[in-house]
Design a protein around this motif. Structure first.
Motif, PDB file in Angstrom:
ATOM      1  N   ARG A 212       0.809  -1.203   0.000  1.00  0.00           N
ATOM      2  CA  ARG A 212       0.000   0.000   0.000  1.00  0.00           C
ATOM      3  C   ARG A 212       0.857   1.274   0.000  1.00  0.00           C
ATOM      4  O   ARG A 212       0.392   2.340  -0.367  1.00  0.00           O
ATOM      5  CB  ARG A 212      -0.939   0.005   1.215  1.00  0.00           C
ATOM      6  N   ARG A 238      -1.758  -7.966  -0.450  1.00  0.00           N
ATOM      7  CA  ARG A 238      -3.185  -7.956  -0.762  1.00  0.00           C
ATOM      8  C   ARG A 238      -3.668  -6.532  -1.022  1.00  0.00           C
ATOM      9  O   ARG A 238      -4.504  -6.296  -1.896  1.00  0.00           O
ATOM     10  CB  ARG A 238      -3.955  -8.557   0.411  1.00  0.00           C
ATOM     11  N   ALA A 239      -3.120  -5.585  -0.260  1.00  0.00           N
ATOM     12  CA  ALA A 239      -3.529  -4.197  -0.467  1.00  0.00           C
ATOM     13  C   ALA A 239      -3.220  -3.776  -1.904  1.00  0.00           C
ATOM     14  O   ALA A 239      -4.000  -3.053  -2.527  1.00  0.00           O
ATOM     15  CB  ALA A 239      -2.813  -3.302   0.534  1.00  0.00           C
ATOM     16  N   GLY A 253       0.932 -14.393   0.039  1.00  0.00           N
ATOM     17  CA  GLY A 253       0.395 -14.505   1.403  1.00  0.00           C
ATOM     18  C   GLY A 253      -0.584 -15.648   1.558  1.00  0.00           C
ATOM     19  O   GLY A 253      -0.784 -16.428   0.632  1.00  0.00           O
ATOM     20  N   SER A 255      -3.805 -15.894   1.621  1.00  0.00           N
ATOM     21  CA  SER A 255      -4.898 -16.035   0.660  1.00  0.00           C
ATOM     22  C   SER A 255      -4.386 -15.867  -0.769  1.00  0.00           C
ATOM     23  O   SER A 255      -5.157 -15.893  -1.716  1.00  0.00           O
ATOM     24  CB  SER A 255      -6.022 -15.039   0.968  1.00  0.00           C
ATOM     25  N   GLY A 256      -3.081 -15.692  -0.909  1.00  0.00           N
ATOM     26  CA  GLY A 256      -2.477 -15.640  -2.238  1.00  0.00           C
ATOM     27  C   GLY A 256      -1.523 -16.806  -2.409  1.00  0.00           C
ATOM     28  O   GLY A 256      -1.879 -17.947  -2.134  1.00  0.00           O
ATOM     29  N   ILE A 269       5.575  -2.456   2.212  1.00  0.00           N
ATOM     30  CA  ILE A 269       4.718  -3.530   2.731  1.00  0.00           C
ATOM     31  C   ILE A 269       4.952  -3.599   4.242  1.00  0.00           C
ATOM     32  O   ILE A 269       6.092  -3.664   4.688  1.00  0.00           O
ATOM     33  CB  ILE A 269       5.081  -4.885   2.082  1.00  0.00           C
ATOM     34  N   GLY A 271       4.010  -5.943   6.450  1.00  0.00           N
ATOM     35  CA  GLY A 271       4.397  -7.252   6.967  1.00  0.00           C
ATOM     36  C   GLY A 271       3.382  -7.857   7.914  1.00  0.00           C
ATOM     37  O   GLY A 271       3.734  -8.424   8.947  1.00  0.00           O
ATOM     38  N   ILE A 288      12.209  -2.269   2.321  1.00  0.00           N
ATOM     39  CA  ILE A 288      12.307  -0.816   2.420  1.00  0.00           C
ATOM     40  C   ILE A 288      10.954  -0.311   2.892  1.00  0.00           C
ATOM     41  O   ILE A 288       9.924  -0.567   2.256  1.00  0.00           O
ATOM     42  CB  ILE A 288      12.664  -0.157   1.064  1.00  0.00           C
ATOM     43  N   ASP A 306      13.196   4.185   5.220  1.00  0.00           N
ATOM     44  CA  ASP A 306      13.174   5.434   4.452  1.00  0.00           C
ATOM     45  C   ASP A 306      11.995   5.417   3.488  1.00  0.00           C
ATOM     46  O   ASP A 306      11.320   4.404   3.323  1.00  0.00           O
ATOM     47  CB  ASP A 306      14.470   5.596   3.642  1.00  0.00           C
ATOM     48  N   MET A 308      10.662   4.933   0.132  1.00  0.00           N
ATOM     49  CA  MET A 308      11.202   4.129  -0.968  1.00  0.00           C
ATOM     50  C   MET A 308      11.437   4.945  -2.240  1.00  0.00           C
ATOM     51  O   MET A 308      12.342   4.646  -3.013  1.00  0.00           O
ATOM     52  CB  MET A 308      10.288   2.954  -1.262  1.00  0.00           C
TER      53      MET A 308
ATOM     54  N   MET B 120     -12.880  -8.904   8.834  1.00  0.00           N
ATOM     55  CA  MET B 120     -11.940  -8.678   9.922  1.00  0.00           C
ATOM     56  C   MET B 120     -11.803  -7.188  10.188  1.00  0.00           C
ATOM     57  O   MET B 120     -11.769  -6.398   9.262  1.00  0.00           O
ATOM     58  CB  MET B 120     -10.562  -9.236   9.549  1.00  0.00           C
ATOM     59  N   MET B 127     -11.913 -11.473  13.547  1.00  0.00           N
ATOM     60  CA  MET B 127     -12.602 -12.260  12.525  1.00  0.00           C
ATOM     61  C   MET B 127     -13.690 -13.114  13.162  1.00  0.00           C
ATOM     62  O   MET B 127     -13.831 -14.297  12.861  1.00  0.00           O
ATOM     63  CB  MET B 127     -11.629 -13.182  11.775  1.00  0.00           C
ATOM     64  N   MET B 144     -15.980 -14.600   4.827  1.00  0.00           N
ATOM     65  CA  MET B 144     -14.909 -14.366   3.865  1.00  0.00           C
ATOM     66  C   MET B 144     -15.406 -14.429   2.426  1.00  0.00           C
ATOM     67  O   MET B 144     -14.847 -15.123   1.594  1.00  0.00           O
ATOM     68  CB  MET B 144     -13.796 -15.364   4.094  1.00  0.00           C
TER      69      MET B 144
HETATM   70  C1  LIG Z   1      -8.370 -13.529   5.671  1.00  0.00           C
HETATM   71  C2  LIG Z   1      -7.308 -12.588   5.257  1.00  0.00           C
HETATM   72  C3  LIG Z   1      -6.363 -13.003   4.352  1.00  0.00           C
HETATM   73  C4  LIG Z   1      -5.347 -12.137   3.965  1.00  0.00           C
HETATM   74  N1  LIG Z   1      -4.428 -12.579   3.063  1.00  0.00           N
HETATM   75  C5  LIG Z   1      -3.413 -11.776   2.704  1.00  0.00           C
HETATM   76  C6  LIG Z   1      -2.422 -12.219   1.776  1.00  0.00           C
HETATM   77  O1  LIG Z   1      -2.477 -13.334   1.258  1.00  0.00           O
HETATM   78  N2  LIG Z   1      -1.426 -11.372   1.459  1.00  0.00           N
HETATM   79  C7  LIG Z   1      -1.334 -10.123   2.017  1.00  0.00           C
HETATM   80  O2  LIG Z   1      -0.373  -9.394   1.683  1.00  0.00           O
HETATM   81  N3  LIG Z   1      -2.260  -9.675   2.882  1.00  0.00           N
HETATM   82  C8  LIG Z   1      -3.300 -10.468   3.221  1.00  0.00           C
HETATM   83  N4  LIG Z   1      -4.262  -9.990   4.072  1.00  0.00           N
HETATM   84  C9  LIG Z   1      -4.245  -8.560   4.449  1.00  0.00           C
HETATM   85  C10 LIG Z   1      -3.271  -8.223   5.552  1.00  0.00           C
HETATM   86  O3  LIG Z   1      -3.901  -8.384   6.806  1.00  0.00           O
HETATM   87  C11 LIG Z   1      -2.828  -6.753   5.423  1.00  0.00           C
HETATM   88  O4  LIG Z   1      -3.965  -5.919   5.443  1.00  0.00           O
HETATM   89  C12 LIG Z   1      -2.040  -6.464   4.150  1.00  0.00           C
HETATM   90  O5  LIG Z   1      -1.001  -7.416   3.991  1.00  0.00           O
HETATM   91  C13 LIG Z   1      -1.466  -5.069   4.212  1.00  0.00           C
HETATM   92  O6  LIG Z   1      -0.798  -4.771   3.015  1.00  0.00           O
HETATM   93  P1  LIG Z   1       0.366  -3.707   2.984  1.00  0.00           P
HETATM   94  O7  LIG Z   1       1.488  -4.143   3.843  1.00  0.00           O
HETATM   95  O8  LIG Z   1       0.667  -3.461   1.559  1.00  0.00           O
HETATM   96  O9  LIG Z   1      -0.338  -2.393   3.530  1.00  0.00           O
HETATM   97  P2  LIG Z   1      -0.186  -1.636   4.925  1.00  0.00           P
HETATM   98  O10 LIG Z   1      -0.298  -2.566   6.059  1.00  0.00           O
HETATM   99  O11 LIG Z   1      -1.096  -0.481   4.847  1.00  0.00           O
HETATM  100  O12 LIG Z   1       1.317  -1.138   4.920  1.00  0.00           O
HETATM  101  C14 LIG Z   1       1.814  -0.152   4.065  1.00  0.00           C
HETATM  102  C15 LIG Z   1       3.254   0.077   4.456  1.00  0.00           C
HETATM  103  O13 LIG Z   1       3.864   0.975   3.537  1.00  0.00           O
HETATM  104  C16 LIG Z   1       4.751   1.810   4.249  1.00  0.00           C
HETATM  105  N5  LIG Z   1       4.960   3.008   3.433  1.00  0.00           N
HETATM  106  C17 LIG Z   1       4.056   3.957   3.095  1.00  0.00           C
HETATM  107  N6  LIG Z   1       4.609   4.860   2.266  1.00  0.00           N
HETATM  108  C18 LIG Z   1       5.893   4.476   2.069  1.00  0.00           C
HETATM  109  C19 LIG Z   1       6.975   4.996   1.315  1.00  0.00           C
HETATM  110  N7  LIG Z   1       6.849   6.100   0.571  1.00  0.00           N
HETATM  111  N8  LIG Z   1       8.150   4.347   1.361  1.00  0.00           N
HETATM  112  C20 LIG Z   1       8.316   3.237   2.119  1.00  0.00           C
HETATM  113  N9  LIG Z   1       7.332   2.685   2.835  1.00  0.00           N
HETATM  114  C21 LIG Z   1       6.134   3.301   2.817  1.00  0.00           C
HETATM  115  C22 LIG Z   1       4.068   2.050   5.572  1.00  0.00           C
HETATM  116  O14 LIG Z   1       4.987   2.419   6.580  1.00  0.00           O
HETATM  117  C23 LIG Z   1       3.409   0.703   5.842  1.00  0.00           C
HETATM  118  O15 LIG Z   1       4.253  -0.136   6.624  1.00  0.00           O
HETATM  119  C24 LIG Z   1      -5.298 -10.831   4.478  1.00  0.00           C
HETATM  120  C25 LIG Z   1      -6.253 -10.415   5.385  1.00  0.00           C
HETATM  121  C26 LIG Z   1      -7.264 -11.272   5.770  1.00  0.00           C
HETATM  122  C27 LIG Z   1      -8.291 -10.797   6.741  1.00  0.00           C
END
Ligand SMILES: Cc1cc2nc3c(=O)[nH]c(=O)nc-3n(C[C@H](O)[C@H](O)[C@H](O)COP(=O)(O)OP(=O)(O)OC[C@H]3O[C@@H](n4cnc5c(N)ncnc54)[C@H](O)[C@@H]3O)c2cc1C
Ligand SMILES: Nc1ncnc2c1ncn2[C@@H]1O[C@H](COP(=O)(O)O)[C@@H](O)[C@H]1O
Lengths: 324, 262
Positions: A212, A238-239, A253, A255-256, A269, A271, A288, A306, A308, B120, B127, B144
């Motif tokens: 995201r 997933r986001a 992940g 679900s992926g 990401i 994590g 990153i 930092d 990215m 969730m 959940m 889900m």
């Molecule tokens: C049943 C279920 C299954 C799921 N299955 C999966 C799955 O298979 N895979 C999966 O990935 N998720 C899955 N999820 C979702 C998971 O819970 C998280 O919501 C998701 O992984 C968040 O994605 P993200 O890290 O991209 O986003 P976020 O958690 O929003 O993180 C974004 C990150 O980007 C960083 N950031 C923002 N801007 C910058 C920048 N300019 N430079 C550097 N860093 C920056 C932020 O600090 C933050 O850490 C599932 C959820 C459920 C409920």
């Protein structure tokens, strides 16, 4: 009394990992509660699955009934309700999975029993069963205590503990099916297999994964340039797939897909455990992220805290230079 | 189609350090921005899509403080018709079974075909609320859900299992569905909708208004006790690369190069 009943999960002929992982937790808790851990298995024609679990040294109770051919939340709830009355386990635990979350909360309401969902730890101390959970994407932990109850219900997160080693084989006991009536409300129709795209990321050697933190798809070019420079395939959280920045079949992940590349570069990401579960098997992980607390750093080998977008152009440029 | 959609106002803790309040039982969320829970945003969109396709009415239901009214108005701007917000500090919100009981109290006695929740909540990760709510209401459920099709008195849904596998099941209505992210593409609220939303009905109610005995949904009724929250130690074996952004980039490139990773 004191028994911990572990409902094992299986699908399409195979036991799920969490079923074995719970066997690392249940016996200790049962011992502390003065009972034993017993495994419960619902299914149709599942002798081989039952036998496989007995290899872990725990008694396996099997309900073999064609009605359990496929998972059905209502049937599970009905059967477990009867089994709780009958066997009076002190704890009933199952995986915090798409299956477990689909019936345990309803069972808890029906039986007026307490539930802790998504437990990552379970212990019995001074007469109290306690569970550890994680909140806020893993940034906060919670310790939750059960008030005294006849049966405690727990859904346990997959991938938090290692399955134990097999031990001396134990016995299988067949139970009569507790399903007395037909359950008309929910009908299983079919499974649809995961989609396959142009690139199979489970086979990729190098992956650049976005989250995201990308914010908008117009920010993709520096990512694509990095990926091109190191011959990586693009993947994401997933986001990122929900937002449509990359195709759905590139999601890493629970679900992926579970991926095992030589190099995984996670960009923006956080994590979440659902993501980590799919990529922690990568050989080298680079992350990153501008948030130093991001849980992705717990699995990273090389970390940059930092923005990215300030790091990427130079990174790609330098890589091109080094590669000549 | 009469639909209820349950939405929660949650802090975005993804980009910053989380600190606890001195009580050790809650998170200091004063520095965070709040918004509708991710999955609930998709549930709102799905409920509005259904209304647009077949008519009917969508009611928003939320338990939360006054500041969540902006989220509720936004849902109404997207097409939801009215809303109930339950505000009462006697609810044991750490226990999804108690939350589900209160949500059920906000629905019982009214006609409905569908209730949607998110699968969730991003803050507490239970959940559990939606499936518990179904049992409280005594109706069918599927969790889900990432696709749904309505057909005379039934709903056919795709449940998302692990590894991208889908389970297709069919249920009789009324039913509770817990919605997974990605099921649709949530719209932005149109300007006109935002204006109209201000005039839509938003009822703020207490447990007493709903006829719920506080003793049934409070900390005494809950069978679980939140003993403490704590910040887990981040155990990282990572090599953190320091310096200005460009230096970090150069160092990382060299490390990858030397390690034969390029
Ligand atoms: C049943 C279920 C299954 C799921 N299955 C999966 C799955 O298979 N895979 C999966 O990935 N998720 C899955 N999820 C979702 C998971 O819970 C998280 O919501 C998701 O992984 C968040 O994605 P993200 O890290 O991209 O986003 P976020 O958690 O929003 O993180 C974004 C990150 O980007 C960083 N950031 C923002 N801007 C910058 C920048 N300019 N430079 C550097 N860093 C920056 C932020 O600090 C933050 O850490 C599932 C959820 C459920 C409920
Ligand atoms: N306070 C609340 N108000 C309205 N809906 C809620 C509330 N808490 C939880 N929910 C609903 O229950 C879903 C699942 O939450 P949880 O079980 O806590 O993960 C959320 O996505 C919401 O749809």
């Amino acid at each position: 009394m004191g028994n911990v009943l572990v409902l094992a999960e299986h699908r399409q002929g195979a036991l799920r990992d969490v079923s074995f992982e719970m066997l690392a937790v249940a016996p200790g808790v049962a011992e502390d509660m003065g009972g034993e851990a017993v495994v419960l298995l619902f299914g149709s024609g599942i002798d081989d699955l039952a036998k496989k679990i007995t290899e872990y040294g725990l008694k396996v109770l099997v309900v073999d009934d064609p009605a359990f051919e496929n998972f059905n939340a209502e049937k599970y709830q009905m059967a477990l309700s009867a089994i709780i009355d009958d066997l009076k386990p002190s704890v009933l635990m199952t995986g915090h999975t798409a299956q477990g979350v689909d019936f345990m909360p309803a069972l808890a309401v029906e039986k007026k029993l307490p539930l802790v969902s998504d437990a990552v730890g379970l212990s019995y101390e001074d007469g109290t069963l306690k569970a550890t959970r994680t909140l806020y994407s893993g940034k906060v932990n919670a310790l939750v205590a059960f008030k005294p109850a006849d049966t405690y219900l727990v859904t346990f997160r997959e991938g938090t503990v290692e399955a134990p080693e097999p031990a001396a084989a134990a016995e299988v006991e067949k139970l009569d099916s507790p399903l007395k009536e037909d359950v008309p409300y929910r009908k299983f129709v079919e499974y649809i297999e995961a989609e396959v795209g142009d690139v199979d990321i489970t086979q990729s050697d190098v992956l650049v994964a976005i989250g995201r933190g990308l914010k908008e798809d117009k920010n993709l070019p520096p990512i694509e340039e990095l990926a091109a420079a190191i011959k990586a395939d693009l993947a994401g959280s997933r986001a990122a797939t929900d937002a449509g920045w990359i195709p759905h079949d590139r999601q890493v992940g629970t679900s992926g897909k579970a991926v095992k590349p030589r190099l995984y570069i996670a960009l923006g990401i956080s994590g979440a455990f659902q993501h980590l579960a799919g990529m922690k098997g990568a050989k080298t992980i680079v992350a990153i992220n501008k948030d130093p607390e991001a849980p992705i750093f717990t699995v990273a080998d090389y970390a940059i805290v930092d923005d990215m977008f300030k790091v990427l152009p130079k990174l790609t440029e330098k890589i091109k230079e080094l590669k000549g | 189609m009469k639909t209820f959609v349950c939405i929660k106002y949650v802090p975005d803790t993804s980009e910053a350090e989380v600190k606890l309040n001195p009580d050790g039982l809650s998170v200091d969320d004063s520095r965070f921005s709040f918004d509708i829970n991710d999955a609930d945003n998709y549930a709102v969109e799905e409920s509005v899509l259904i209304k647009e396709a077949q008519g009917g009415e969508v009611t928003v239901l939320s338990i939360g403080p006054k500041k969540s009214d902006v989220m509720i108005r936004m849902a109404m701007a997207k097409g939801c018709d009215k809303a109930t917000r339950v505000e009462d500090d006697r609810i044991a919100t750490h226990d999804p079974l108690m939350v589900a009981r209160v949500l059920a109290g906000g629905i019982k006695g009214q006609e409905f075909d569908l209730v949607m929740t998110g699968c969730m909540a991003n803050d507490d990760w239970h959940m559990a609320t939606g499936v518990a709510l179904a049992e409280e209401l005594g109706v069918n459920h599927a969790s889900m859900v990432n696709k749904l099709e309505l057909q005379d008195g039934k709903v056919k849904v795709h449940r998302e299992l692990e590894g991208g596998l889908l389970e297709v099941v069919e249920l009789d209505l009324p039913a509770v569905l817990t919605i997974q992210t990605g099921i649709n593409e949530p719209r932005y609220a149109p300007i006109r909708g935002i204006r109209q939303a201000q005039k839509k009905e938003l009822n703020v109610v207490s447990l007493d208004d709903l006829g719920i005995d506080p003793a049934e949904v409070g900390t005494d009724a809950s069978q679980v006790v939140l003993e403490k929250l704590y910040i887990p130690e981040v155990e990282s074996a990572a090599e953190f690369i320091e310096g200005e952004p460009e230096e970090k980039a150069e160092k990382l490139a060299s490390i990858l190069h030397k390690g034969g990773l390029l």
